[in-house]
Design a protein around this motif. Structure first.
Motif, PDB file in Angstrom:
ATOM      1  N   SER A  57      28.085   1.352  61.288  1.00 34.23           N
ATOM      2  CA  SER A  57      28.013   1.103  62.019  1.00 34.23           C
ATOM      3  C   SER A  57      28.507   1.843  63.839  1.00 34.23           C
ATOM      4  O   SER A  57      30.094   2.048  63.674  1.00 34.23           O
ATOM      5  CB  SER A  57      28.207   0.159  62.091  1.00 34.23           C
ATOM      6  OG  SER A  57      27.885  -0.774  63.602  1.00 34.23           O
ATOM      7  N   ASP A  58      27.886   2.917  64.251  1.00 33.41           N
ATOM      8  CA  ASP A  58      28.793   3.313  65.220  1.00 33.41           C
ATOM      9  C   ASP A  58      29.425   4.912  64.940  1.00 33.41           C
ATOM     10  O   ASP A  58      29.321   5.768  65.475  1.00 33.41           O
ATOM     11  CB  ASP A  58      29.717   2.765  65.846  1.00 33.41           C
ATOM     12  CG  ASP A  58      28.849   1.781  66.969  1.00 33.41           C
ATOM     13  OD1 ASP A  58      27.848   1.675  67.057  1.00 33.41           O
ATOM     14  OD2 ASP A  58      29.382   0.952  66.553  1.00 33.41           O
ATOM     15  N   ALA A  59      29.454   5.144  63.277  1.00 31.65           N
ATOM     16  CA  ALA A  59      29.473   6.439  62.690  1.00 31.65           C
ATOM     17  C   ALA A  59      29.126   8.089  63.447  1.00 31.65           C
ATOM     18  O   ALA A  59      27.698   7.571  63.559  1.00 31.65           O
ATOM     19  CB  ALA A  59      29.672   6.592  61.615  1.00 31.65           C
ATOM     20  N   ARG A  60      30.088   9.006  63.780  1.00 31.30           N
ATOM     21  CA  ARG A  60      29.211  10.312  64.253  1.00 31.30           C
ATOM     22  C   ARG A  60      28.946  10.948  62.640  1.00 31.30           C
ATOM     23  O   ARG A  60      30.647  11.293  62.248  1.00 31.30           O
ATOM     24  CB  ARG A  60      30.212  10.611  64.949  1.00 31.30           C
ATOM     25  CG  ARG A  60      30.283   9.843  66.712  1.00 31.30           C
ATOM     26  CD  ARG A  60      31.533  10.906  67.520  1.00 31.30           C
ATOM     27  NE  ARG A  60      32.453  11.524  66.977  1.00 31.30           N
ATOM     28  CZ  ARG A  60      32.870  10.509  66.609  1.00 31.30           C
ATOM     29  NH1 ARG A  60      33.294   9.138  67.681  1.00 31.30           N
ATOM     30  NH2 ARG A  60      34.565  11.323  66.422  1.00 31.30           N
ATOM     31  N   CYS A  61      27.455  10.975  62.490  1.00 30.23           N
ATOM     32  CA  CYS A  61      27.907  11.522  60.939  1.00 30.23           C
ATOM     33  C   CYS A  61      26.959  13.394  60.505  1.00 30.23           C
ATOM     34  O   CYS A  61      26.503  13.720  61.903  1.00 30.23           O
ATOM     35  CB  CYS A  61      26.053  10.993  60.048  1.00 30.23           C
ATOM     36  SG  CYS A  61      26.885   9.559  60.054  1.00 30.23           S
ATOM     37  N   LEU A  62      28.232  13.454  59.686  1.00 28.35           N
ATOM     38  CA  LEU A  62      27.332  15.363  59.442  1.00 28.35           C
ATOM     39  C   LEU A  62      26.980  15.138  58.149  1.00 28.35           C
ATOM     40  O   LEU A  62      27.819  14.594  57.224  1.00 28.35           O
ATOM     41  CB  LEU A  62      28.980  16.104  59.740  1.00 28.35           C
ATOM     42  CG  LEU A  62      28.551  17.513  59.107  1.00 28.35           C
ATOM     43  CD1 LEU A  62      27.292  18.451  60.178  1.00 28.35           C
ATOM     44  CD2 LEU A  62      29.382  18.562  59.322  1.00 28.35           C
ATOM     45  N   ASP A  63      25.614  15.211  58.181  1.00 26.76           N
ATOM     46  CA  ASP A  63      25.394  16.142  56.768  1.00 26.76           C
ATOM     47  C   ASP A  63      25.156  17.621  56.472  1.00 26.76           C
ATOM     48  O   ASP A  63      23.764  18.470  57.186  1.00 26.76           O
ATOM     49  CB  ASP A  63      23.760  14.870  57.017  1.00 26.76           C
ATOM     50  CG  ASP A  63      23.003  15.117  55.508  1.00 26.76           C
ATOM     51  OD1 ASP A  63      23.314  15.539  54.208  1.00 26.76           O
ATOM     52  OD2 ASP A  63      22.165  14.245  55.312  1.00 26.76           O
ATOM     53  N   ALA A  64      26.008  17.913  56.105  1.00 25.91           N
ATOM     54  CA  ALA A  64      25.556  19.516  55.214  1.00 25.91           C
ATOM     55  C   ALA A  64      24.810  19.985  54.646  1.00 25.91           C
ATOM     56  O   ALA A  64      24.904  18.756  53.419  1.00 25.91           O
ATOM     57  CB  ALA A  64      27.048  20.185  55.833  1.00 25.91           C
ATOM     58  N   PHE A  65      24.577  20.821  54.234  1.00 24.96           N
ATOM     59  CA  PHE A  65      23.414  20.982  53.181  1.00 24.96           C
ATOM     60  C   PHE A  65      22.646  19.957  52.856  1.00 24.96           C
ATOM     61  O   PHE A  65      22.430  19.011  52.326  1.00 24.96           O
ATOM     62  CB  PHE A  65      24.031  20.959  51.774  1.00 24.96           C
ATOM     63  CG  PHE A  65      25.252  22.267  52.384  1.00 24.96           C
ATOM     64  CD1 PHE A  65      25.394  23.644  52.039  1.00 24.96           C
ATOM     65  CD2 PHE A  65      26.971  21.527  51.993  1.00 24.96           C
ATOM     66  CE1 PHE A  65      27.023  24.262  51.531  1.00 24.96           C
ATOM     67  CE2 PHE A  65      27.640  22.421  51.960  1.00 24.96           C
ATOM     68  CZ  PHE A  65      27.771  24.271  51.890  1.00 24.96           C
ATOM     69  N   ALA A  70      18.445  12.882  53.050  1.00 25.53           N
ATOM     70  CA  ALA A  70      18.584  11.215  52.683  1.00 25.53           C
ATOM     71  C   ALA A  70      19.834  10.885  53.023  1.00 25.53           C
ATOM     72  O   ALA A  70      19.463   9.330  53.167  1.00 25.53           O
ATOM     73  CB  ALA A  70      18.113  10.798  50.715  1.00 25.53           C
ATOM     74  N   LEU A  71      21.260  11.242  53.218  1.00 21.16           N
ATOM     75  CA  LEU A  71      22.439  10.264  53.286  1.00 21.16           C
ATOM     76  C   LEU A  71      22.189  10.100  54.668  1.00 21.16           C
ATOM     77  O   LEU A  71      22.806   8.912  55.396  1.00 21.16           O
ATOM     78  CB  LEU A  71      23.723  10.699  52.857  1.00 21.16           C
ATOM     79  CG  LEU A  71      23.346  11.187  50.924  1.00 21.16           C
ATOM     80  CD1 LEU A  71      24.440  12.532  51.093  1.00 21.16           C
ATOM     81  CD2 LEU A  71      22.618  10.004  50.530  1.00 21.16           C
ATOM     82  N   GLY A  72      22.080  11.210  55.664  1.00 17.44           N
ATOM     83  CA  GLY A  72      21.801  11.138  56.886  1.00 17.44           C
ATOM     84  C   GLY A  72      20.831  10.245  57.191  1.00 17.44           C
ATOM     85  O   GLY A  72      21.715   9.584  58.425  1.00 17.44           O
ATOM     86  N   GLN A 125      33.008  19.446  68.368  1.00 19.08           N
ATOM     87  CA  GLN A 125      32.860  17.972  68.276  1.00 19.08           C
ATOM     88  C   GLN A 125      33.396  17.509  66.783  1.00 19.08           C
ATOM     89  O   GLN A 125      33.807  18.465  65.683  1.00 19.08           O
ATOM     90  CB  GLN A 125      31.134  17.209  68.456  1.00 19.08           C
ATOM     91  CG  GLN A 125      30.424  17.533  67.707  1.00 19.08           C
ATOM     92  CD  GLN A 125      29.391  17.289  67.198  1.00 19.08           C
ATOM     93  OE1 GLN A 125      28.068  18.239  67.846  1.00 19.08           O
ATOM     94  NE2 GLN A 125      29.180  15.712  67.105  1.00 19.08           N
ATOM     95  N   THR A 126      33.838  15.818  66.444  1.00 14.99           N
ATOM     96  CA  THR A 126      34.276  16.194  65.510  1.00 14.99           C
ATOM     97  C   THR A 126      33.481  14.091  64.793  1.00 14.99           C
ATOM     98  O   THR A 126      32.965  14.023  65.436  1.00 14.99           O
ATOM     99  CB  THR A 126      35.764  15.019  65.931  1.00 14.99           C
ATOM    100  OG1 THR A 126      35.634  13.747  66.461  1.00 14.99           O
ATOM    101  CG2 THR A 126      36.749  15.934  65.921  1.00 14.99           C
ATOM    102  N   PHE A 127      33.710  14.383  63.345  1.00 15.24           N
ATOM    103  CA  PHE A 127      32.889  13.873  62.781  1.00 15.24           C
ATOM    104  C   PHE A 127      33.509  11.989  62.299  1.00 15.24           C
ATOM    105  O   PHE A 127      34.543  12.987  61.749  1.00 15.24           O
ATOM    106  CB  PHE A 127      31.941  14.422  61.510  1.00 15.24           C
ATOM    107  CG  PHE A 127      30.856  15.837  62.268  1.00 15.24           C
ATOM    108  CD1 PHE A 127      30.398  14.876  62.642  1.00 15.24           C
ATOM    109  CD2 PHE A 127      31.085  16.611  62.217  1.00 15.24           C
ATOM    110  CE1 PHE A 127      28.647  15.770  63.891  1.00 15.24           C
ATOM    111  CE2 PHE A 127      30.459  17.489  63.348  1.00 15.24           C
ATOM    112  CZ  PHE A 127      29.420  17.207  63.500  1.00 15.24           C
ATOM    113  N   THR A 128      33.362  11.167  62.011  1.00 18.81           N
ATOM    114  CA  THR A 128      33.761  10.117  61.213  1.00 18.81           C
ATOM    115  C   THR A 128      33.114   9.866  60.109  1.00 18.81           C
ATOM    116  O   THR A 128      33.999   9.960  59.379  1.00 18.81           O
ATOM    117  CB  THR A 128      33.746   8.504  61.853  1.00 18.81           C
ATOM    118  OG1 THR A 128      32.015   8.398  62.548  1.00 18.81           O
ATOM    119  CG2 THR A 128      34.429   8.740  63.353  1.00 18.81           C
TER     120      THR A 128
END
Length: 196
Positions: A57-65, A70-72, A125-128
Protein backbone atom coordinates in the motif's frame (compact mmCIF):
# COMPACT_ATOMS: atom_id res chain seq x y z
CA UNK A 1 20.03 -7.36 -25.69
CA UNK A 2 16.47 -8.50 -25.04
CA UNK A 3 15.18 -7.70 -21.56
CA UNK A 4 12.08 -9.83 -21.34
CA UNK A 5 11.23 -12.36 -18.69
CA UNK A 6 12.44 -15.14 -20.95
CA UNK A 7 13.42 -18.55 -19.65
CA UNK A 8 14.83 -21.55 -21.47
CA UNK A 9 11.47 -22.92 -22.59
CA UNK A 10 10.07 -22.16 -26.03
CA UNK A 11 7.09 -19.86 -26.40
CA UNK A 12 3.95 -20.73 -28.33
CA UNK A 13 1.89 -17.56 -28.49
CA UNK A 14 0.85 -14.48 -26.57
CA UNK A 15 -1.50 -15.99 -24.00
CA UNK A 16 -2.98 -14.16 -21.04
CA UNK A 17 -1.99 -12.75 -17.67
CA UNK A 18 -4.45 -12.98 -14.77
CA UNK A 19 -4.20 -10.52 -11.89
CA UNK A 20 -4.68 -12.53 -8.71
CA UNK A 21 -5.49 -9.94 -6.03
CA UNK A 22 -6.63 -6.42 -5.23
CA UNK A 23 -8.81 -3.99 -7.19
CA UNK A 24 -8.20 -5.70 -10.53
CA UNK A 25 -8.49 -9.24 -9.16
CA UNK A 26 -9.35 -11.86 -11.83
CA UNK A 27 -8.85 -9.38 -14.70
CA UNK A 28 -7.28 -11.13 -17.67
CA UNK A 29 -4.92 -9.18 -19.90
CA UNK A 30 -3.20 -10.08 -23.18
CA UNK A 31 0.49 -10.96 -23.20
CA UNK A 32 2.64 -9.83 -26.14
CA UNK A 33 3.63 -12.56 -28.57
CA UNK A 34 7.35 -12.22 -27.92
CA UNK A 35 9.62 -15.25 -27.82
CA UNK A 36 10.37 -16.39 -24.27
CA UNK A 37 7.95 -13.95 -22.65
CA UNK A 38 5.72 -15.33 -19.92
CA UNK A 39 4.09 -13.96 -16.76
CA UNK A 40 5.51 -14.84 -13.36
CA UNK A 41 3.33 -17.85 -12.42
CA UNK A 42 0.28 -17.25 -10.21
CA UNK A 43 1.66 -19.43 -7.40
CA UNK A 44 4.96 -17.49 -7.30
CA UNK A 45 3.11 -14.16 -7.29
CA UNK A 46 0.80 -15.36 -4.54
CA UNK A 47 3.79 -16.33 -2.36
CA UNK A 48 5.53 -13.02 -3.05
CA UNK A 49 2.53 -10.86 -2.24
CA UNK A 50 1.89 -12.86 0.94
CA UNK A 51 5.46 -11.93 1.90
CA UNK A 52 4.69 -8.30 1.04
CA UNK A 53 1.49 -8.02 3.10
CA UNK A 54 1.50 -4.59 4.71
CA UNK A 55 4.26 -3.26 2.44
CA UNK A 56 2.51 -2.70 -0.91
CA UNK A 57 0.00 0.00 0.00
CA UNK A 58 1.35 3.40 -1.17
CA UNK A 59 4.61 1.80 -2.37
CA UNK A 60 6.58 3.42 -5.19
CA UNK A 61 7.46 0.45 -7.40
CA UNK A 62 10.05 -0.23 -10.06
CA UNK A 63 9.49 -3.29 -12.26
CA UNK A 64 12.80 -3.60 -14.13
CA UNK A 65 12.98 -6.17 -16.96
CA UNK A 66 9.19 -6.02 -16.67
CA UNK A 67 8.18 -8.28 -19.57
CA UNK A 68 4.44 -8.78 -19.07
CA UNK A 69 4.46 -6.38 -16.12
CA UNK A 70 2.84 -9.06 -13.91
CA UNK A 71 4.59 -7.99 -10.70
CA UNK A 72 4.12 -4.25 -11.10
CA UNK A 73 0.48 -4.68 -12.17
CA UNK A 74 -0.18 -6.89 -9.16
CA UNK A 75 1.36 -4.23 -6.89
CA UNK A 76 -0.79 -1.47 -8.43
CA UNK A 77 -3.88 -3.63 -8.05
CA UNK A 78 -3.04 -4.02 -4.35
CA UNK A 79 -2.64 -0.31 -3.63
CA UNK A 80 0.85 0.76 -4.73
CA UNK A 81 0.87 4.50 -5.40
CA UNK A 82 3.13 4.36 -8.45
CA UNK A 83 4.87 1.91 -10.77
CA UNK A 84 7.56 2.41 -13.39
CA UNK A 85 7.99 -0.44 -15.87
CA UNK A 86 11.27 -0.86 -17.78
CA UNK A 87 11.04 -3.12 -20.83
CA UNK A 88 13.46 -3.49 -23.73
CA UNK A 89 11.10 -5.18 -26.22
CA UNK A 90 9.05 -2.56 -28.08
CA UNK A 91 6.22 -5.06 -28.62
CA UNK A 92 6.06 -6.08 -24.94
CA UNK A 93 6.24 -2.43 -23.83
CA UNK A 94 3.38 -1.46 -26.17
CA UNK A 95 1.19 -4.31 -24.90
CA UNK A 96 1.91 -3.24 -21.33
CA UNK A 97 0.92 0.36 -22.16
CA UNK A 98 -2.31 -0.89 -23.71
CA UNK A 99 -3.07 -3.02 -20.65
CA UNK A 100 -2.52 -0.06 -18.32
CA UNK A 101 -4.90 2.02 -20.47
CA UNK A 102 -7.50 -0.77 -20.34
CA UNK A 103 -7.18 -0.77 -16.54
CA UNK A 104 -7.46 3.05 -16.52
CA UNK A 105 -4.30 3.28 -14.44
CA UNK A 106 -3.00 6.82 -14.07
CA UNK A 107 -0.22 5.98 -11.63
CA UNK A 108 2.09 4.01 -13.92
CA UNK A 109 4.42 4.61 -16.81
CA UNK A 110 6.21 2.33 -19.22
CA UNK A 111 9.74 3.08 -20.43
CA UNK A 112 10.78 1.15 -23.52
CA UNK A 113 14.47 1.03 -22.64
CA UNK A 114 17.46 -0.99 -21.56
CA UNK A 115 17.12 -1.28 -17.76
CA UNK A 116 20.87 -1.04 -17.15
CA UNK A 117 21.11 2.11 -19.25
CA UNK A 118 18.08 3.69 -17.55
CA UNK A 119 19.55 3.06 -14.09
CA UNK A 120 23.10 4.10 -15.01
CA UNK A 121 22.73 7.77 -13.99
CA UNK A 122 22.02 9.37 -10.59
CA UNK A 123 18.46 8.73 -9.44
CA UNK A 124 15.69 11.14 -10.38
CA UNK A 125 13.40 9.48 -7.81
CA UNK A 126 13.54 6.69 -5.22
CA UNK A 127 11.58 3.45 -5.04
CA UNK A 128 10.32 1.62 -1.96
CA UNK A 129 9.64 -1.69 -3.76
CA UNK A 130 11.71 -3.08 -6.64
CA UNK A 131 11.10 -6.21 -8.74
CA UNK A 132 14.09 -7.77 -10.52
CA UNK A 133 13.57 -10.75 -12.81
CA UNK A 134 16.29 -10.36 -15.47
CA UNK A 135 16.66 -12.87 -18.30
CA UNK A 136 18.62 -15.87 -17.08
CA UNK A 137 22.29 -16.46 -17.84
CA UNK A 138 22.90 -12.94 -19.21
CA UNK A 139 25.00 -11.72 -16.24
CA UNK A 140 22.57 -8.85 -15.61
CA UNK A 141 21.73 -9.30 -11.94
CA UNK A 142 24.95 -8.08 -10.34
CA UNK A 143 25.27 -4.89 -12.44
CA UNK A 144 21.60 -3.93 -12.02
CA UNK A 145 21.80 -4.40 -8.23
CA UNK A 146 24.97 -2.31 -8.12
CA UNK A 147 23.36 0.51 -10.12
CA UNK A 148 20.24 0.55 -7.95
CA UNK A 149 22.42 0.86 -4.86
CA UNK A 150 25.21 3.18 -6.00
CA UNK A 151 23.05 5.60 -8.02
CA UNK A 152 20.55 6.21 -5.21
CA UNK A 153 17.40 4.61 -6.69
CA UNK A 154 16.45 2.84 -3.44
CA UNK A 155 14.52 4.56 -0.66
CA UNK A 156 15.49 4.02 2.96
CA UNK A 157 14.24 0.56 4.02
CA UNK A 158 13.31 -0.40 0.44
CA UNK A 159 12.39 -3.98 -0.39
CA UNK A 160 13.92 -5.69 -3.44
CA UNK A 161 12.50 -8.91 -4.88
CA UNK A 162 14.85 -10.99 -7.05
CA UNK A 163 14.05 -14.00 -9.23
CA UNK A 164 17.12 -15.74 -10.59
CA UNK A 165 18.60 -19.05 -11.63
CA UNK A 166 19.36 -21.24 -8.62
CA UNK A 167 23.01 -21.79 -9.59
CA UNK A 168 23.72 -18.13 -8.77
CA UNK A 169 22.89 -18.71 -5.09
CA UNK A 170 23.99 -16.96 -2.96
CA UNK A 171 22.87 -14.09 -5.18
CA UNK A 172 25.37 -11.33 -6.03
CA UNK A 173 23.63 -8.47 -4.21
CA UNK A 174 25.12 -5.54 -2.24
CA UNK A 175 26.31 -6.33 1.29
CA UNK A 176 23.72 -4.07 2.95
CA UNK A 177 20.79 -6.02 1.43
CA UNK A 178 19.47 -8.31 4.18
CA UNK A 179 17.84 -11.54 3.01
CA UNK A 180 14.35 -11.59 4.49
CA UNK A 181 12.48 -14.33 2.58
CA UNK A 182 13.66 -17.07 0.24
CA UNK A 183 12.04 -19.86 -1.74
CA UNK A 184 13.27 -22.13 -4.53
CA UNK A 185 11.16 -24.05 -7.02
CA UNK A 186 12.90 -26.18 -9.63
CA UNK A 187 15.79 -24.20 -11.09
CA UNK A 188 14.47 -20.80 -9.90
CA UNK A 189 15.26 -19.05 -6.64
CA UNK A 190 13.10 -16.21 -5.32
CA UNK A 191 14.52 -13.87 -2.68
CA UNK A 192 13.16 -10.81 -0.92
CA UNK A 193 15.72 -8.38 0.53
CA UNK A 194 15.42 -5.46 2.93
CA UNK A 195 17.85 -2.68 2.13
CA UNK A 196 19.73 -1.42 5.17
Amino acid sequence: MKHTRGRQQSHAGGGQLRIIGGTWRSRKLPVADVEGLRPTPDRVRETLFNWLTGWVSDARCLDAFSGTGALGLEALSRGASEAVFLEYSAKAAQTLKSNLQALRSESARVEQTDALQWLSHPASQTFTLVFLDPPFRKQLLQPVCKQLQSNGWLAQDALVYVEAEKELSPLPVPANWELWKEKSVGQVISCLYRVG
